[in-house]
Design a protein around this motif. Structure first.
Motif: not given
Length: 262
Positions: A92-106
């Protein structure tokens, strides 16, 4: 013609077109159509090979209804494993990146599973970015258009706790063997991973240490056949690597971790 007869006829048309789950698809298309004319249009488009999810305007992913637009990569069920593994590591509160995100589902799944994360997502495809914004911005996330890490704000360098990447990993020569609904209706940039399928993974692994916080994690979806090579890519970048697999989802993820004292 009764509603049941109509549904049976649509199911038969879908099944003859090669739709494996024709009965389920028939039910979804009937529910999505406002008129008989619209239903006929949807069925014709599905029979012609358009992905069901693009016709419906949504895909189910990790229990969420992900908005999906025409021409955007359809999130696969196996990629739920990538989201699940990333959720176990995200704080919680950590930076998270969805790379090559497409629709952003992940990214959307991570925001739903882990409260309060600082969510960022990026993709090089403009249509995907527009779609991802519809799924990620309501969860408080930020979406950027650009080539991998170059799309991200420089302020993220050295402080990302989790990077989840569903990068393209299909070898170029294998694209022609993919189902028509994928190779004809999804962006090539989301499918083609180069000669051995690992070109984008190499770039992601190489730059990951400069973006990860000490003890941070890079998770990459890959195939069983490619997993050892993917793990070697992460290790060559200075990350410790391990391979995890789900038989239920037929999914493989390689997890790289940056040392705490980096």
């Amino acid at each position: 013609m009764s509603a049941n007869t109509n549904a049976d006829a649509i199911t038969a048309r879908l099944r003859s077109a090669g739709c494996v789950f024709a009965e389920d698809e028939s039910r979804l298309l009937i529910a999505a159509a406002g008129t008989s004319e619209e239903l006929e249009r949807l069925v014709e488009q599905r029979v012609s090979g358009l992905p069901l999810e693009q016709l419906l305007g949504w895909a189910e992913f990790c229990g969420l209804r992900i908005v999906l637009e025409p021409g955007v990569f359809v999130p696969r069920r196996r990629t739920e494993y990538l989201a699940q593994q990333a959720a176990r590591l995200a704080l919680p509160a950590a930076a998270v990146v969805d790379l090559c995100c497409g629709s952003g589902a992940v990214g959307a799944a991570l925001a739903a599973a882990v409260g309060g994360i600082e969510l960022h997502a990026a993709d090089v495809d403009p249509a995907s970015v527009r779609c991802a914004r519809r799924n990620i911005e309501p969860a408080g996330g930020h979406v950027y258009q650009g080539d991998l890490y170059a799309a991200l704000p420089a302020t993220l360098r050295g402080r990302v706790h989790v990077i989840a990447a569903n990068a393209p990993y299909v070898p170029t020569e294998s694209i022609g063997m993919m189902p028509p609904e994928a190779r004809l209706h999804e962006p090539l940039v989301a499918l083609d991973g180069g000669a051995d399928g690992l070109d984008v993974q190499r770039r992601i692994a190489r730059e990951a240490p400069s973006w990860l916080a000490p003890g941070g994690h890079l998770l990459i979806e890959t195939s069983v056949r490619q997993a050892r090579t993917t793990a070697a890519l992460l290790e060559s970048a200075g990350l410790s690597a391990r391979v995890v697999h789900s038989d239920d989802l037929d999914a493989t993820v390689v997890i790289g971790t940056l040392a705490e004292n980096s």
